[in-house]
Design a protein around this motif. Structure first.
Motif, mmCIF file in Angstrom:
data_model
loop_
_atom_site.group_PDB
_atom_site.id
_atom_site.type_symbol
_atom_site.label_atom_id
_atom_site.label_comp_id
_atom_site.label_asym_id
_atom_site.label_seq_id
_atom_site.Cartn_x
_atom_site.Cartn_y
_atom_site.Cartn_z
ATOM 1 N N ALA A 22 45.027 40.703 59.457
ATOM 2 C CA ALA A 22 45.204 39.791 60.089
ATOM 3 C C ALA A 22 46.776 38.987 60.230
ATOM 4 O O ALA A 22 46.976 38.489 60.910
ATOM 5 C CB ALA A 22 44.506 38.863 60.253
ATOM 6 N N SER A 23 47.217 39.563 58.843
ATOM 7 C CA SER A 23 48.411 38.729 58.839
ATOM 8 C C SER A 23 50.100 39.332 59.410
ATOM 9 O O SER A 23 49.458 41.147 60.262
ATOM 10 C CB SER A 23 48.558 39.004 57.202
ATOM 11 N N LEU A 24 51.295 39.345 59.402
ATOM 12 C CA LEU A 24 51.929 40.234 60.490
ATOM 13 C C LEU A 24 53.012 40.110 58.879
ATOM 14 O O LEU A 24 53.410 38.935 58.228
ATOM 15 C CB LEU A 24 52.715 38.007 61.411
ATOM 16 N N PRO A 25 53.102 41.794 58.456
ATOM 17 C CA PRO A 25 54.363 41.750 57.877
ATOM 18 C C PRO A 25 55.386 41.128 58.427
ATOM 19 O O PRO A 25 56.013 40.653 59.053
ATOM 20 C CB PRO A 25 54.573 43.226 57.592
ATOM 21 N N GLY A 26 56.052 40.773 57.461
ATOM 22 C CA GLY A 26 58.192 39.595 57.112
ATOM 23 C C GLY A 26 57.119 38.851 57.920
ATOM 24 O O GLY A 26 58.126 37.501 57.421
ATOM 25 N N GLU A 27 56.679 38.070 57.752
ATOM 26 C CA GLU A 27 56.157 36.485 57.955
ATOM 27 C C GLU A 27 55.323 36.183 57.660
ATOM 28 O O GLU A 27 55.375 35.186 57.131
ATOM 29 C CB GLU A 27 56.100 36.663 59.715
ATOM 30 N N ASP A 28 54.560 36.357 56.834
ATOM 31 C CA ASP A 28 52.951 35.639 56.559
ATOM 32 C C ASP A 28 53.103 36.121 55.203
ATOM 33 O O ASP A 28 53.702 37.455 54.619
ATOM 34 C CB ASP A 28 51.053 36.197 56.719
ATOM 35 N N ASP A 29 52.903 35.694 53.997
ATOM 36 C CA ASP A 29 53.596 35.461 52.372
ATOM 37 C C ASP A 29 52.430 36.457 52.014
ATOM 38 O O ASP A 29 52.107 35.994 50.474
ATOM 39 C CB ASP A 29 53.921 34.638 51.836
ATOM 40 N N TRP A 30 51.222 37.445 52.910
ATOM 41 C CA TRP A 30 50.372 37.008 51.969
ATOM 42 C C TRP A 30 49.738 38.446 52.505
ATOM 43 O O TRP A 30 49.990 38.663 53.816
ATOM 44 C CB TRP A 30 48.681 36.341 51.788
ATOM 45 N N LEU A 31 48.669 39.240 52.710
ATOM 46 C CA LEU A 31 47.600 40.236 53.703
ATOM 47 C C LEU A 31 46.749 39.069 53.557
ATOM 48 O O LEU A 31 45.154 38.407 52.460
ATOM 49 C CB LEU A 31 47.304 41.299 52.409
ATOM 50 N N GLU A 32 46.503 38.546 54.873
ATOM 51 C CA GLU A 32 45.723 38.189 55.791
ATOM 52 C C GLU A 32 43.651 39.184 55.938
ATOM 53 O O GLU A 32 43.981 40.150 56.694
ATOM 54 C CB GLU A 32 45.236 37.039 56.210
ATOM 55 N N PHE A 33 42.730 38.319 55.886
ATOM 56 C CA PHE A 33 41.343 39.223 56.601
ATOM 57 C C PHE A 33 40.449 38.655 56.747
ATOM 58 O O PHE A 33 39.726 37.092 56.466
ATOM 59 C CB PHE A 33 40.802 40.373 55.321
ATOM 60 N N HIS A 34 39.850 38.918 57.565
ATOM 61 C CA HIS A 34 38.819 37.773 57.996
ATOM 62 C C HIS A 34 37.681 38.932 58.337
ATOM 63 O O HIS A 34 37.117 39.955 58.874
ATOM 64 C CB HIS A 34 39.452 37.660 59.711
ATOM 65 N N ILE A 35 36.382 38.362 57.398
ATOM 66 C CA ILE A 35 34.875 38.773 56.564
ATOM 67 C C ILE A 35 33.871 38.159 57.752
ATOM 68 O O ILE A 35 33.786 37.144 57.582
ATOM 69 C CB ILE A 35 35.337 39.017 55.688
ATOM 70 N N ASP A 36 33.267 39.071 58.698
ATOM 71 C CA ASP A 36 31.962 38.340 59.837
ATOM 72 C C ASP A 36 30.988 38.789 58.463
ATOM 73 O O ASP A 36 30.144 39.428 57.643
ATOM 74 C CB ASP A 36 31.563 39.530 60.575
ATOM 75 N N CYS A 37 30.402 37.359 57.928
ATOM 76 C CA CYS A 37 29.146 37.361 57.394
ATOM 77 C C CYS A 37 28.120 37.315 57.878
ATOM 78 O O CYS A 37 27.318 37.130 57.253
ATOM 79 C CB CYS A 37 29.569 36.449 56.272
ATOM 80 N N ARG A 38 27.692 37.048 59.171
ATOM 81 C CA ARG A 38 26.052 37.096 60.218
ATOM 82 C C ARG A 38 25.782 38.186 59.260
ATOM 83 O O ARG A 38 24.408 37.641 59.843
ATOM 84 C CB ARG A 38 26.964 37.328 61.043
ATOM 85 N N GLN A 39 25.458 39.385 59.354
ATOM 86 C CA GLN A 39 24.894 40.036 58.629
ATOM 87 C C GLN A 39 25.039 40.244 57.220
ATOM 88 O O GLN A 39 26.445 40.013 56.611
ATOM 89 C CB GLN A 39 24.741 41.456 59.607
ATOM 90 N N PRO A 40 24.053 40.518 56.506
ATOM 91 C CA PRO A 40 23.651 40.891 54.824
ATOM 92 C C PRO A 40 25.321 41.997 54.750
ATOM 93 O O PRO A 40 24.810 43.090 55.804
ATOM 94 C CB PRO A 40 22.648 41.363 54.840
ATOM 95 N N GLY A 41 25.802 42.245 53.819
ATOM 96 C CA GLY A 41 26.416 43.552 53.574
ATOM 97 C C GLY A 41 26.991 43.473 52.127
ATOM 98 O O GLY A 41 27.394 42.463 51.694
ATOM 99 N N ALA A 42 26.987 44.888 51.488
ATOM 100 C CA ALA A 42 27.526 44.952 49.910
ATOM 101 C C ALA A 42 28.601 43.808 49.706
ATOM 102 O O ALA A 42 28.772 43.134 48.915
ATOM 103 C CB ALA A 42 27.351 45.871 49.406
ATOM 104 N N PHE A 43 29.842 44.443 50.221
ATOM 105 C CA PHE A 43 31.368 44.076 50.026
ATOM 106 C C PHE A 43 31.106 42.222 50.855
ATOM 107 O O PHE A 43 31.509 41.402 49.867
ATOM 108 C CB PHE A 43 31.983 43.592 51.221
ATOM 109 N N CYS A 44 30.604 42.315 52.016
ATOM 110 C CA CYS A 44 30.664 40.393 52.286
ATOM 111 C C CYS A 44 29.909 39.782 51.354
ATOM 112 O O CYS A 44 30.148 37.948 51.111
ATOM 113 C CB CYS A 44 30.101 40.391 53.781
#
Length: 311
Positions: free
Chosen positions: A139-161
């Motif tokens: 979700a981040s913008l290269p060259g503008e954000d100083d991080w890598l951004e992720f949006h994780i849907d946690c409504r349902q169970p899942g090993a990673f979330c």
């Protein structure tokens, strides 16, 4: 019967066996998710021998030259020695910079990689937490954000979330393969109307693409529609509203499932040059695509990235 080797372990498997199934069936823990060659969680490297690859185009040429294959897309046709992707050896280290909940069901994760990562808005990246892997859109913008951004849907169970719920600032993750995805902004689109239709956290890559378009001073109209299960799940509402206030050519619509039929019915094609970028769960994408097609938008002007169900 072909012999399948993983390190010092050897197994006899049936000819034409799916490589991922053969590995899992013999106790080799290979992360997997989509089984369609999209998520790239099941990467293995062929050390000796060769498998029949049903989707060779799914991997970049340089990755294939190094022997990497997607286990879910390969069949065992002869003796084969493979080496599963090892995130500690083959992945890139990253530290958790920030973690918060912009809505009750969406976890926002910001990571700082050990070295700069070249990417474009709309791509997705394989995240590893221990031996659990899952691809997520940037979700981040290269060259503008100083991080890598992720949006994780946690409504349902899942090993990673489920594991991600306990992440804290300073924790370590590993990064796997960076993938292209179908969503990006093309500088040649400067004057064309763009529709961005997102369901749930399908908003993540489109948020990056939207900001890339605005950074390049897109002159055509941009219409963004975000579908959420309930109003509280419009997790970027304030950010999107601020962008709309700052850019006269941007229209933002936040709708719920109950409002979806009426919102889709109001979509009217005002230009044959319109482009549509769609992202979210397959059911929502089907609804979006059908309505756009009925409104007169050619399928060749629709670009979609489906979020598949957690494994």
């Amino acid at each position: 019967m072909p012999e399948l080797r993983v390190g010092q372990r050897r197994f006899q498997v049936a000819a034409q066996s799916n490589l991922l199934d053969a590995l899992l069936g013999n106790g080799i823990n290979v992360p997997h998710s989509c089984r369609a060659g999209s998520c790239h969680a099941c990467l293995v490297r062929c050390v000796e021998g060769e498998a029949h690859d049903r989707q060779p185009e799914a991997l970049a040429t340089d990755k294939r030259a190094e022997g990497w294959r997607l286990a879910c897309q390969c069949q065992v046709v002869g003796d084969l020695s493979v080496e599963p992707f090892d995130p500690q050896r083959d992945g890139l280290a990253a530290k958790v910079m920030a973690v918060d909940w912009p809505s009750p069901q969406v976890l926002r994760l910001r990571l700082q990689p050990a070295r700069p990562l070249r990417y474009r808005a709309g791509q997705h990246l394989l995240l590893w937490h221990g031996d659990v892997a899952r691809p997520y859109s940037l979700a981040s913008l290269p060259g503008e954000d100083d991080w890598l951004e992720f949006h994780i849907d946690c409504r349902q169970p899942g090993a990673f979330c489920d594991a991600a719920r306990s992440l804290q600032v300073g924790d370590s993750l590993r990064l796997g393969e960076l993938r292209g995805g179908a969503l990006q902004y093309d500088a040649d689109w400067q004057t064309r109307p763009i529709w961005l239709l997102a369901a749930g956290t399908g908003l993540a890559p489109l948020y990056g693409v939207l900001r890339e378009a605005l950074r390049q001073e897109h002159r055509g109209a941009i219409r963004l529609l975000h579908l959420a299960h309930e109003p509280a799940e419009h997790y970027l509402a304030s950010e999107l509203e601020a962008l709309a206030e700052a850019h006269a050519n941007l229209q933002v619509e936040l709708i719920t499932a109950a409002q979806l039929p009426a919102a889709l019915a109001e979509l009217r094609l005002v230009s044959r040059q319109t482009l549509a970028l769609l992202c979210g769960q397959p059911k929502a994408l089907d609804s979006f695509a059908r309505r756009l097609y009925m409104a007169g938008l050619p399928r060749g002007q629709m670009f979609a990235d489906a979020f598949l169900t957690h494994a």
